[in-house]
Write an enzyme that holds these catalytic residues in place. Structure first.
Site, short mmCIF file in Angstrom:
data_model
loop_
_atom_site.label_atom_id
_atom_site.label_comp_id
_atom_site.label_asym_id
_atom_site.label_seq_id
_atom_site.Cartn_x
_atom_site.Cartn_y
_atom_site.Cartn_z
N HIS A 141 0.83 -1.20 0.00
CA HIS A 141 0.00 0.00 0.00
C HIS A 141 0.87 1.26 0.00
O HIS A 141 1.88 1.33 0.71
CB HIS A 141 -0.89 0.04 1.24
CG HIS A 141 -2.07 -0.87 1.18
ND1 HIS A 141 -1.97 -2.23 1.38
CD2 HIS A 141 -3.38 -0.61 0.97
CE1 HIS A 141 -3.18 -2.77 1.29
NE2 HIS A 141 -4.05 -1.81 1.02
N ASN A 172 8.03 -4.48 3.51
CA ASN A 172 6.62 -4.17 3.70
C ASN A 172 6.14 -4.56 5.09
O ASN A 172 5.38 -3.82 5.72
CB ASN A 172 5.80 -4.91 2.63
CG ASN A 172 4.32 -4.62 2.71
OD1 ASN A 172 3.90 -3.50 2.98
ND2 ASN A 172 3.50 -5.64 2.47
#
Length: 298
Positions: A141, A172
């Site tokens: 994201h 991440n």
């Protein structure tokens, strides 16, 4: 950490302190009008006249546009963020969000969200879930889902693949996740935090002594894998002070034990590397700006 022979343009940024006028309070709504309002409330959009068609000089400009223009900046204004899409990379140039205590509280659940193609992007230029399958990269994201617990729709909007970039799984799930958590902690202790996140494709010196920009692509749609990511935080303090923090992390495994302050860089470094502008637009709101760098972290 920015190590090895990756080059991020470096420059100093003059530091100041103080504040301009307070910005309007955020209003929550589920309709499309609310998304348009988010664009109007942002204190800075990190590109000059990003959505405006170019002014074509001369009397022949109508003829030049007779068959349309092949491309313009692609802005998407959604419930939880504003995004500028890059059709070449199949991801965003930048995504900007407004975080505060209100946006971080709520009952929204990411279990009710699925990654989905962005149908507002032409099929030639958009990523699909199949592009990520078996690639070895996470669907990372840019605007984080956990930033938008205030609305299930707002959280769901963060799962459009236009808000996603291929990200190293270790990064991440660890160091980058820590930076996202830190951004939320700042939002809980300040009036507003505006977060702008995006990819970087930095040059690197090869064995022949020459500089190259090289990056992997994944899937049949050739989704570009960034070499680095940036995150710029614009803090509105309760006292009225404006503070700027800017970070860069490589898209590779990073030891989560490294303090986040080690990834602070001068904002001009990001501006030069990304082709975006932050400071000139911020200074339209205030004549004084305090930037936090690794040497002056409080």
């Amino acid at each position: 950490m920015l190590r090895g022979r990756w080059l991020l343009p470096a420059a100093s940024l003059a530091l100041g302190a103080g504040l301009g006028a307070a910005l309007p309070a955020r209003r929550r709504a589920e309709g499309g009008g609310a998304a348009e309002g988010l664009l109007g409330r942002l204190p800075v959009v990190p590109a000059v006249a990003a959505a405006a068609p170019p002014a074509l000089p001369g009397s022949g400009r109508a003829e030049l546009t007779k068959y349309g223009l092949p491309g313009l900046a692609q802005l998407r204004s959604r419930e939880s963020y504003v995004l500028c899409y890059d059709p070449r990379s199949r991801s965003a140039l930048w995504v900007i969000e407004q975080l505060n205590r209100e946006t971080l509280s709520g009952t929204s659940d990411r279990a009710g969200c699925d990654f989905q193609e962005d149908d507002s992007v032409h099929e030639y230029h958009r990523a699909t879930n199949a592009d990520y399958r078996g690639s070895g990269f996470d669907r990372g994201h840019l605007a984080a889902a956990a930033n938008h617990k205030w609305s299930q729709k707002a959280m769901r909007d963060t799962f459009y693949l236009s808000n996603i970039a291929p990200q190293d799984p270790h990064l991440n799930q660890n160091a980058w996740n820590n930076l996202e958590k830190y951004s939320r902690s700042l939002a809980r202790n300040n009036k507003n935090v505006y977060v702008c996140t995006g990819p970087l494709f930095l040059p690197r010196m090869e064995a022949d002594g020459k500089m190259y920009v090289k990056y992997q692509v994944i899937g049949k749609n050739n989704v570009a894998v960034p070499t680095h990511f940036f995150k710029v935080l614009i803090l509105e303090k309760e006292s009225g002070e404006i503070e700027l923090r800017s970070y860069v992390m490589p898209n590779s495994p990073v030891d989560e034990k490294i303090p986040l302050e080690r990834f602070l860089v001068p904002i001009e470094s990001i501006e030069r590397a990304s082709g975006l502008l932050f400071v000139p637009n911020i200074l339209k709101r205030t004549s004084n700006l305090k930037a936090i760098t690794a040497g002056n972290k409080r």
